[in-house]
Design an enzyme around this catalytic site. Structure first.
Site, PDB file in Angstrom:
ATOM      1  N   LYS A  38       0.816  -1.226   0.000  1.00  0.00           N
ATOM      2  CA  LYS A  38       0.000   0.000   0.000  1.00  0.00           C
ATOM      3  C   LYS A  38       0.843   1.266   0.000  1.00  0.00           C
ATOM      4  CE  LYS A  38      -2.356  -1.093   3.769  1.00  0.00           C
ATOM      5  NZ  LYS A  38      -2.054  -2.514   3.954  1.00  0.00           N
ATOM      6  N   THR A  39       1.818   1.318   0.922  1.00  0.00           N
ATOM      7  CA  THR A  39       2.605   2.548   1.065  1.00  0.00           C
ATOM      8  C   THR A  39       3.372   2.847  -0.218  1.00  0.00           C
ATOM      9  OG1 THR A  39       2.808   2.256   3.452  1.00  0.00           O
ATOM     10  CG2 THR A  39       4.430   3.680   2.407  1.00  0.00           C
ATOM     11  N   GLU A  61      -3.684   6.066   1.358  1.00  0.00           N
ATOM     12  CA  GLU A  61      -3.420   4.678   1.727  1.00  0.00           C
ATOM     13  C   GLU A  61      -4.605   4.227   2.577  1.00  0.00           C
ATOM     14  OE1 GLU A  61      -0.162   2.155   4.310  1.00  0.00           O
ATOM     15  OE2 GLU A  61       0.505   3.925   3.214  1.00  0.00           O
TER      16      GLU A  61
END
Length: 458
Positions: free
Chosen positions: A125-126, A169
């Site tokens: 995600k990041t 995110e």
């Protein structure tokens, strides 16, 4: 309290108090609300650079938590770490001040943007949110951004922009992303994780399906990983539009993938035609997938190929994602946030291709529940490095009611070594380090401090 209710409070002049204001998604929330004309106060448990930054904007922050800090607040927004017995939460309830979750506030904010690009997935995600940010910044779209890590481009994990796009995110833990209002919902992968909250993989899949179903039926889009079987199972029967991505299949995929010094170059194919040619500055097949996900998301926003190429070429990684710390006795020291067996495997697969004589992995498991639930998977993947050194489990939010230790993992990983303290682990790594070694400090806890101590002591 619902998102609709919080929307009525998020207007200029309202007084909001943020509990845990120094946190990675609380601080940007404070900035966004402050910028929208709300009067913001906050509290945190300790001083930090983030707290200083907020104060420099004119946001008062108290250190330590007490009901007196609420002042004349009209609403309270709390970080997930602030429980009902927190004096500010209980104090607000006693006075009838409404208390909202951080995710509800972000959900209400994103409704004010034409495009809400929400990046979800058990892993990546990041990095993918950061890649999207690079591309959308390169396209000049002036986005608002919230990332769960530091992005060098921003000098922070967030950005307050003035365009019509917000990039977030979006985390599944405690179903927090179900408070969001995505116009584009990205699903990178779906895996059994956070099993202290979810019952099993099916429960995780149910949560991600509910997230996908938040997308508006006619105007929204789901961007999904065609290579991930669990993602495809999760979306089976979905009637909303889906744009797929994958290494060799999907609406957006790679062609002509080559590696030079571990760094990938490839064409991005969209609608059967070459759309862009990309050379990444971050290694590994998993980052090719992350880049394809980011490209697919940005293509759906009408971003041109040149911005995709320029944005991805400039991306050098987010903080704690294969981040070079320095060297010790001639060995290269890198740190990575990987804390699920799938993430550790992707990291090690990539590390093994970089041409080092030895790969030494110092791993700190994150939470007792995850270690117990995925014990076999951890022991399997941690046999891959030339040497595995184990730190004790990082408790995070848990108490050890399961009676589990990294010592148990050690007994199932041939040749591995267990260290009850990070100090002892650091000393052993210093003994081992020699030219030609890659030393990886791996985990979501405080294992990164080991790399920092090694580099400082060099």
């Amino acid at each position: 309290m619902t998102n609709n209710e919080i929307s009525t409070y998020l207007t200029s002049g309202t007084r909001a108090h943020l509990v845990g204001i120094g946190g990675v998604s609380m601080a940007p929330l404070a900035e966004v609300l402050h910028g929208a004309g709300l009067t913001i106060t906050g509290s945190d448990m300790r001083e930090s650079g983030t707290v200083e930054h907020l104060r420099s904007l004119g946001i008062p922050v108290s250190i330590g938590q007490s009901a007196e800090n609420l002042g004349d607040a009209q609403l309270v927004i709390r970080t997930a770490a602030a429980h009902d017995d927190n004096p500010e939460i209980s104090g607000a309830r006693a006075r009838g001040i409404p208390v909202f979750e951080r995710a509800q506030a972000w959900g209400a904010i994103m409704r004010q943007y034409k495009n809400a690009l929400c990046v979800s997935g058990t892993h990546g995600k990041t990095t993918t949110t950061s890649m999207c940010t690079h591309i959308i910044m390169a396209a000049g779209l002036d986005p608002t951004v919230m990332i769960g890590g530091t992005l060098p481009l921003l000098g922070a994990g967030h950005r307050v922009g003035h365009g019509d796009t917000i990039i977030l995110e979006s985390c599944e833990y405690c179903n927090s992303f179900l408070s969001f209002f995505p116009t584009i919902a990205v699903i990178l992968n779906v895996d059994a994780d956070h099993l202290d909250f979810f019952k099993d993989l099916q429960d995780v899949e149910k949560s991600f399906r509910a997230f996908a179903d938040l997308v508006p039926r006619n105007t929204g889009l789901i961007v999904a990983n065609a290579d991930d079987a669990n993602t495809m199972t999760t979306l089976r029967g979905e009637e909303r539009p889906i744009l797929t991505f994958g290494l060799a299949k999907g609406d957006v995929h790679a062609a002509g993938l080559t590696y030079e010094n571990g760094l990938p170059s490839f064409d991005i194919i969209h609608e059967g035609k070459p759309f862009a040619h990309v050379t990444l500055q971050v290694p590994g097949e998993h980052n090719v997938r992350n880049a394809l996900a980011a490209a697919a998301s940005c293509i759906s926003l009408g971003v041109e190929a040149s911005a995709v190429e320029k944005g991805l070429a400039a991306f050098r990684g987010a903080g704690r994602r294969f981040e070079k710390k320095g060297s010790c006795n001639g060995a290269d020291i890198y740190d990575d946030y990987a804390h699920h067996p799938s993430e550790v495997k992707a990291l090690l697969d990539m590390a093994m291709t970089l041409g080092y004589k030895r790969v030494i992995c110092a791993f700190q498991p994150h939470t007792y529940s995850r270690t117990k639930a995925l014990f076999h998977e951890f022991t399997e993947v941690l046999t891959r490095p030339d040497m595995t050194l184990l730190a004790e489990i990082y408790a995070a939010r848990e108490d050890n009611t399961l009676g589990i230790s990294s010592k148990d993992l050690c007994q199932h990983i041939p040749g591995s070594e267990y260290f009850p303290t990070l100090k002892a682990l650091t000393a052993r790594l210093k003994e081992l380090a020699q030219p030609g070694d890659l030393i990886l400090t791996v985990g979501a806890g405080d294992i990164y401090t080991v790399g920092e101590m090694l580099v400082q002591g060099d």
